[in-house]
Design an enzyme around this catalytic site. Structure first.
Site, PDB file in Angstrom:
ATOM      1  N   SER A  67       0.834  -1.199   0.000  1.00  8.98           N
ATOM      2  CA  SER A  67       0.000   0.000   0.000  1.00  8.98           C
ATOM      3  C   SER A  67       0.869   1.250   0.000  1.00  8.98           C
ATOM      4  CB  SER A  67      -0.895  -0.030   1.241  1.00  8.98           C
ATOM      5  OG  SER A  67      -1.825   1.010   1.227  1.00  8.98           O
ATOM      6  N   ASP A  68       0.335   2.321  -0.550  1.00  9.00           N
ATOM      7  CA  ASP A  68       1.043   3.606  -0.552  1.00  9.00           C
ATOM      8  C   ASP A  68       0.000   4.716  -0.514  1.00  9.00           C
ATOM      9  OD1 ASP A  68       3.608   5.101  -0.831  1.00  9.00           O
ATOM     10  OD2 ASP A  68       2.661   5.838  -2.656  1.00  9.00           O
ATOM     11  N   THR A  69       0.249   5.744   0.298  1.00  6.60           N
ATOM     12  CA  THR A  69      -0.709   6.833   0.484  1.00  6.60           C
ATOM     13  C   THR A  69      -0.039   8.178   0.261  1.00  6.60           C
ATOM     14  OG1 THR A  69      -1.923   5.535   2.127  1.00  6.60           O
ATOM     15  CG2 THR A  69      -2.305   7.908   2.137  1.00  6.60           C
ATOM     16  N   GLY A 104      -2.951   3.681  -2.911  1.00 10.05           N
ATOM     17  CA  GLY A 104      -2.848   2.559  -3.830  1.00 10.05           C
ATOM     18  C   GLY A 104      -2.758   1.281  -3.020  1.00 10.05           C
TER      19      GLY A 104
END
Length: 188
Positions: A67-69, A104
């Site tokens: 995950s990426d924010t 994501g």
């Protein structure tokens, strides 16, 4: 069917959110170079993919969630602040305005790859310089995209959220659950 997964993240917030899902998981921090160029959706999807892929390659047959924010406002990405002045600048920009949080999420198992993006719009209350300075002194903003933590003291600055609450923290749980089920996790 699989009963566990790997969370490819060092984020304590993602660890906490993943723990609420009620299935076993282990954390393996991804050693992946992140991209920073492109639109916000494509950046978070690519980074989530890179994190999940790096861990999945070392653990064949396992389901891996990456995950990426990022926080995005007026055509600019507001990442983690470099220092206190940078945090103050970000919080001043967010004051009394809307921004968008993009996360994501990528789930990989061998040749199976599912990459998606969740976005939530967040409205901040007006913040004066003294309020911003007091918040920055507590150090909470220093390792957070956009220089605030919704689940912490920074939550008192959020007037409204349109979209997923958990997305703003760093892992859209409904989306992650759907993706993990599709990849083969039972009992979610």
């Amino acid at each position: 069917m699989e009963q566990s997964f790997i969370l490819a993240s060092a984020s304590p917030r993602r660890k906490e959110l993943a723990g609420y899902m009620g299935v076993p998981f282990e954390i393996i921090v991804a050693d992946a170079e992140e991209v920073h160029q492109g639109g916000p959706e494509e950046v978070v999807k690519e980074n989530a993919y890179r994190k999940a892929k790096a861990v999945a390659q070392a653990h064949p047959g396992r389901i891996v969630l990456g995950s990426d924010t990022i926080v995005y406002q007026n055509g600019r990405v507001l990442g983690k602040p470099k220092d206190e002045e940078d945090a103050k600048r970000m919080l001043s920009a967010l004051s009394d305005s809307w921004h968008t949080v993009y996360t994501g999420v990528c789930v990989i198992r061998d040749d199976y790859v599912d990459v998606r993006c969740e976005q939530s719009d967040v409205l901040f209350v007006p913040l004066d310089e003294d309020t911003i300075a007091r918040y920055v002194v507590c150090k909470e903003p220093m390792d957070k995209a956009g220089a605030y933590a919704l689940q912490g003291k920074g939550g008192m600055f959020v007037k409204r959220i349109e979209g997923s609450y958990s997305n703003v923290i760093g892992l859209p749980m409904a989306l992650a659950r759907e993706m993990l089920i599709k990849a083969g996790i039972e009992n979610l």
